[in-house]
Motif scaffolding. Structure first.
Motif, PDB file in Angstrom:
ATOM      1  N   ARG A 106       0.548  -1.075   0.338  1.00 32.13           N
ATOM      2  CA  ARG A 106       0.264   0.590   0.122  1.00 32.13           C
ATOM      3  C   ARG A 106       1.191   1.317   0.438  1.00 32.13           C
ATOM      4  N   MET A 107       1.707   1.465   1.069  1.00 29.75           N
ATOM      5  CA  MET A 107       2.825   2.553   0.699  1.00 29.75           C
ATOM      6  C   MET A 107       3.795   2.325  -0.298  1.00 29.75           C
ATOM      7  N   CYS A 108       4.340   1.713  -0.765  1.00 27.05           N
ATOM      8  CA  CYS A 108       4.896   1.739  -2.482  1.00 27.05           C
ATOM      9  C   CYS A 108       4.103   2.344  -2.990  1.00 27.05           C
ATOM     10  N   HIS A 109       2.546   1.747  -3.562  1.00 24.98           N
ATOM     11  CA  HIS A 109       1.976   1.479  -4.733  1.00 24.98           C
ATOM     12  C   HIS A 109       1.366   3.831  -4.333  1.00 24.98           C
ATOM     13  N   TYR A 110       1.862   4.199  -3.099  1.00 28.68           N
ATOM     14  CA  TYR A 110       1.696   5.413  -2.683  1.00 28.68           C
ATOM     15  C   TYR A 110       2.535   6.117  -3.396  1.00 28.68           C
ATOM     16  N   GLY A 111       3.928   5.900  -3.091  1.00 27.77           N
ATOM     17  CA  GLY A 111       4.834   6.333  -3.688  1.00 27.77           C
ATOM     18  C   GLY A 111       5.354   5.926  -5.477  1.00 27.77           C
ATOM     19  N   ILE A 112       4.385   4.779  -5.853  1.00 27.43           N
ATOM     20  CA  ILE A 112       4.270   5.152  -6.944  1.00 27.43           C
ATOM     21  C   ILE A 112       3.947   6.523  -8.054  1.00 27.43           C
ATOM     22  N   ALA A 113       2.558   6.278  -7.262  1.00 28.43           N
ATOM     23  CA  ALA A 113       1.412   7.669  -8.083  1.00 28.43           C
ATOM     24  C   ALA A 113       2.440   8.738  -7.452  1.00 28.43           C
ATOM     25  N   GLY A 114       3.309   8.982  -6.304  1.00 24.90           N
ATOM     26  CA  GLY A 114       3.647  10.403  -6.122  1.00 24.90           C
ATOM     27  C   GLY A 114       5.218  10.639  -6.991  1.00 24.90           C
ATOM     28  N   ASP A 129      16.843  15.449 -16.752  1.00 26.99           N
ATOM     29  CA  ASP A 129      18.181  14.625 -15.406  1.00 26.99           C
ATOM     30  C   ASP A 129      16.846  14.532 -14.323  1.00 26.99           C
ATOM     31  N   ALA A 130      16.109  15.609 -13.974  1.00 27.74           N
ATOM     32  CA  ALA A 130      15.681  15.260 -13.106  1.00 27.74           C
ATOM     33  C   ALA A 130      14.155  14.201 -13.498  1.00 27.74           C
ATOM     34  N   ALA A 131      13.835  14.524 -13.981  1.00 26.34           N
ATOM     35  CA  ALA A 131      12.798  12.947 -14.772  1.00 26.34           C
ATOM     36  C   ALA A 131      13.449  11.570 -15.249  1.00 26.34           C
ATOM     37  N   ASP A 132      14.963  11.666 -15.644  1.00 25.73           N
ATOM     38  CA  ASP A 132      15.579  10.278 -15.579  1.00 25.73           C
ATOM     39  C   ASP A 132      16.054   9.856 -13.904  1.00 25.73           C
ATOM     40  N   ARG A 133      16.312  10.592 -13.292  1.00 25.13           N
ATOM     41  CA  ARG A 133      16.029  10.343 -12.076  1.00 25.13           C
ATOM     42  C   ARG A 133      14.952   9.481 -10.633  1.00 25.13           C
ATOM     43  N   LEU A 134      13.644  10.310 -10.683  1.00 21.64           N
ATOM     44  CA  LEU A 134      12.890   9.897 -10.554  1.00 21.64           C
ATOM     45  C   LEU A 134      12.023   8.494 -11.479  1.00 21.64           C
ATOM     46  N   ASP A 135      12.451   8.430 -12.318  1.00 18.23           N
ATOM     47  CA  ASP A 135      11.933   7.043 -13.494  1.00 18.23           C
ATOM     48  C   ASP A 135      13.024   5.399 -12.976  1.00 18.23           C
ATOM     49  N   ASP A 136      14.701   6.424 -11.931  1.00 13.61           N
ATOM     50  CA  ASP A 136      15.241   5.638 -11.738  1.00 13.61           C
ATOM     51  C   ASP A 136      14.409   4.799 -10.366  1.00 13.61           C
ATOM     52  N   ALA A 137      14.076   6.208  -9.609  1.00 12.29           N
ATOM     53  CA  ALA A 137      13.478   5.526  -8.401  1.00 12.29           C
ATOM     54  C   ALA A 137      12.049   5.032  -8.222  1.00 12.29           C
ATOM     55  N   LEU A 138      11.183   5.480  -9.519  1.00 17.14           N
ATOM     56  CA  LEU A 138      10.246   4.176  -9.987  1.00 17.14           C
ATOM     57  C   LEU A 138      10.985   2.975  -9.878  1.00 17.14           C
ATOM     58  N   ASP A 139      11.489   2.468 -11.195  1.00 16.76           N
ATOM     59  CA  ASP A 139      11.826   1.475 -11.101  1.00 16.76           C
ATOM     60  C   ASP A 139      12.130   0.563  -9.883  1.00 16.76           C
ATOM     61  N   ASN A 140      13.180   1.100  -9.008  1.00 17.97           N
ATOM     62  CA  ASN A 140      13.542   0.750  -7.625  1.00 17.97           C
ATOM     63  C   ASN A 140      12.043   0.297  -6.966  1.00 17.97           C
ATOM     64  N   TYR A 142       9.359  -0.199  -8.167  1.00 17.50           N
ATOM     65  CA  TYR A 142       8.060  -1.576  -8.928  1.00 17.50           C
ATOM     66  C   TYR A 142       8.550  -2.703  -8.590  1.00 17.50           C
ATOM     67  N   ALA A 143      10.064  -2.674  -8.988  1.00 20.43           N
ATOM     68  CA  ALA A 143      10.596  -3.563  -8.375  1.00 20.43           C
ATOM     69  C   ALA A 143      10.499  -4.441  -7.103  1.00 20.43           C
ATOM     70  N   SER A 144      10.329  -3.788  -6.151  1.00 20.50           N
ATOM     71  CA  SER A 144      10.051  -3.951  -4.512  1.00 20.50           C
ATOM     72  C   SER A 144       8.933  -4.815  -4.790  1.00 20.50           C
ATOM     73  N   ASP A 145       8.221  -3.542  -5.282  1.00 19.02           N
ATOM     74  CA  ASP A 145       6.421  -4.186  -5.745  1.00 19.02           C
ATOM     75  C   ASP A 145       6.228  -5.802  -5.667  1.00 19.02           C
ATOM     76  N   ASP A 146       6.760  -5.914  -7.136  1.00 15.50           N
ATOM     77  CA  ASP A 146       7.405  -7.111  -7.936  1.00 15.50           C
ATOM     78  C   ASP A 146       7.454  -7.942  -6.708  1.00 15.50           C
ATOM     79  N   PHE A 147       8.893  -8.166  -6.202  1.00  9.13           N
ATOM     80  CA  PHE A 147       9.391  -8.626  -5.640  1.00  9.13           C
ATOM     81  C   PHE A 147       7.877  -9.237  -4.017  1.00  9.13           C
ATOM     82  N   MET A 148       7.431  -8.082  -3.120  1.00 12.34           N
ATOM     83  CA  MET A 148       6.978  -8.390  -2.876  1.00 12.34           C
ATOM     84  C   MET A 148       5.990  -9.396  -2.820  1.00 12.34           C
ATOM     85  N   THR A 149       4.844  -8.768  -4.281  1.00 16.42           N
ATOM     86  CA  THR A 149       3.651  -9.680  -4.834  1.00 16.42           C
ATOM     87  C   THR A 149       4.163 -11.370  -4.978  1.00 16.42           C
TER      88      THR A 149
END
Length: 162
Positions: A106-114, A129-140, A142-149
């Motif tokens: 639930r907390m991850c999904h909130y982070g994904i939205a933000g 550059d900021a968009a790329d850094r935020l996209d890298d964070a999103l990838d992290n 999503y990966a954590s969320d997928d692992f939890m699933t």
């Protein structure tokens, strides 16, 4: 708020607060998990959350925004729920682990939205550059969320275990 840049800065400040709140509770969730893979993933997730907070502070500096967090009431509610259902409850073992996963996701999904919103704002502002850094964070995230699933799906026979 009058400009997209103002909205972007506020989003970064909100995410910083959300991350700080989530980091604290994830550490507690990790300590309570009985499944070693879950505990290890939560521990590494906390490190990732803290790194994302550092990145958000840097993006705020780069954007010329005030380097402060804006208290995130959304994450405050999610953290309260995680504490209530996973930390302060009576569950143990596999049942507790499944509850920890649910609260973490639930907390991850909130982070994904933000983070997705902040990335969209950065792109619209030409802050590539900021968009790329935020996209890298999103990838992290999503990966954590997928692992939890995957862990949650492994526990689908929980009912037959008890």
């Amino acid at each position: 708020m009058t400009t997209l840049k103002d909205l972007y800065i506020e989003e970064l400040q909100d995410l910083w607060s959300a991350n700080d709140q989530m980091s604290d509770v994830v550490s507690s969730l990790s300590a309570k998990a009985s499944d070693r893979k879950l505990a290890d993933r939560l521990s590494s997730a906390k490190d990732g959350i803290d790194a994302h907070s550092d990145m958000l502070r840097g993006l705020l500096r780069d954007a010329g925004g005030e380097e402060k967090s804006e208290h995130c009431k959304g994450m405050e509610g999610l953290v309260k729920e995680a504490r209530k259902h996973a930390l302060d409850g009576d569950l143990e073992g596999a049942a507790l682990d499944v509850q920890i996963i649910a609260q973490y996701q639930r907390m991850c999904h909130y982070g994904i939205a933000g983070f997705g919103t902040a990335k969209a704002f950065a792109e619209a502002l030409g802050e590539n550059d900021a968009a790329d850094r935020l996209d890298d964070a999103l990838d992290n995230i999503y990966a954590s969320d997928d692992f939890m699933t995957e862990l949650a799906e492994r526990s689908r026979n929980l009912e037959s275990m008890g």
